[in-house]
Design a protein around this motif. Structure first.
Motif, PDB file in Angstrom:
ATOM      1  N   GLU A   1      45.774  37.941  38.086  1.00  0.00           N
ATOM      2  CA  GLU A   1      46.709  36.827  37.949  1.00  0.00           C
ATOM      3  C   GLU A   1      47.010  36.515  36.492  1.00  0.00           C
ATOM      4  OE1 GLU A   1      49.389  33.825  38.969  1.00  0.00           O
ATOM      5  OE2 GLU A   1      48.669  35.604  40.005  1.00  0.00           O
ATOM      6  N   ALA A   2      46.000  36.544  35.643  1.00  0.00           N
ATOM      7  CA  ALA A   2      46.229  36.270  34.221  1.00  0.00           C
ATOM      8  C   ALA A   2      47.121  37.339  33.593  1.00  0.00           C
ATOM      9  CB  ALA A   2      44.896  36.183  33.476  1.00  0.00           C
ATOM     10  N   VAL A   3      46.930  38.583  33.984  1.00  0.00           N
ATOM     11  CA  VAL A   3      47.766  39.670  33.476  1.00  0.00           C
ATOM     12  C   VAL A   3      49.206  39.487  33.959  1.00  0.00           C
ATOM     13  CG1 VAL A   3      48.169  42.161  33.622  1.00  0.00           C
ATOM     14  CG2 VAL A   3      45.881  41.288  33.161  1.00  0.00           C
ATOM     15  N   ARG A   4      49.390  39.117  35.222  1.00  0.00           N
ATOM     16  CA  ARG A   4      50.732  38.905  35.764  1.00  0.00           C
ATOM     17  C   ARG A   4      51.432  37.764  35.029  1.00  0.00           C
ATOM     18  NH1 ARG A   4      53.707  35.912  38.379  1.00  0.00           N
ATOM     19  NH2 ARG A   4      52.158  34.401  38.961  1.00  0.00           N
ATOM     20  N   VAL A   5      50.724  36.663  34.795  1.00  0.00           N
ATOM     21  CA  VAL A   5      51.305  35.511  34.100  1.00  0.00           C
ATOM     22  C   VAL A   5      51.697  35.912  32.671  1.00  0.00           C
ATOM     23  CG1 VAL A   5      50.779  33.223  33.142  1.00  0.00           C
ATOM     24  CG2 VAL A   5      50.196  33.761  35.528  1.00  0.00           C
TER      25      VAL A   5
END
Length: 118
Positions: free
Chosen positions: A20-24
């Motif tokens: 999720e952090a990578v996607r954001v």
């Protein structure tokens, strides 16, 4: 996002090592690449299910952590862009400019990998 040391003027802090952090982070840096990230994730998930091994998913996360590192650091992004342009200018692997261009590209990817694994 972490407050880990940067190598140059990063556009955003390095994200935590989670999908999720990578996607954001990618959404902030290169939203046009989100579909690519999702396709790659679906392929990794399918391969993990077929093989019963999580390595496909960790490889996916490693790859996208490096991609975000390159996208967030203008110095790496510029070097990769220059290396890719040089690769595309060569006509084949026997072209004298091919190996130096590939070495430059590998150096950028290696630097990004080291940075995210600090």
């Amino acid at each position: 996002m972490t407050t880990q040391p940067d190598h140059g003027a990063a556009l955003i802090p390095r994200p935590e090592r989670t999908p999720e952090a990578v996607r954001v982070a990618l959404a902030r840096l290169a939203p046009h690449r989100l579909a690519e990230l999702e396709r790659h994730k679906e392929n990794a998930l399918a391969a993990a299910i077929r093989s019963g091994k999580i390595g496909h998913l960790t490889h996916w996360l490693d790859w996208w952590m490096r991609e975000v590192e390159i996208e967030r650091r203008p110095d790496l992004y510029r070097r990769r862009d220059d290396a890719l342009a040089a690769v595309h200018r060569t006509t084949d692997k026997d072209d004298p400019g091919f190996r130096p261009a590939m070495d430059a590209l590998a150096a950028v990817e290696d630097e990004a990998a080291r940075a995210v694994n600090e």
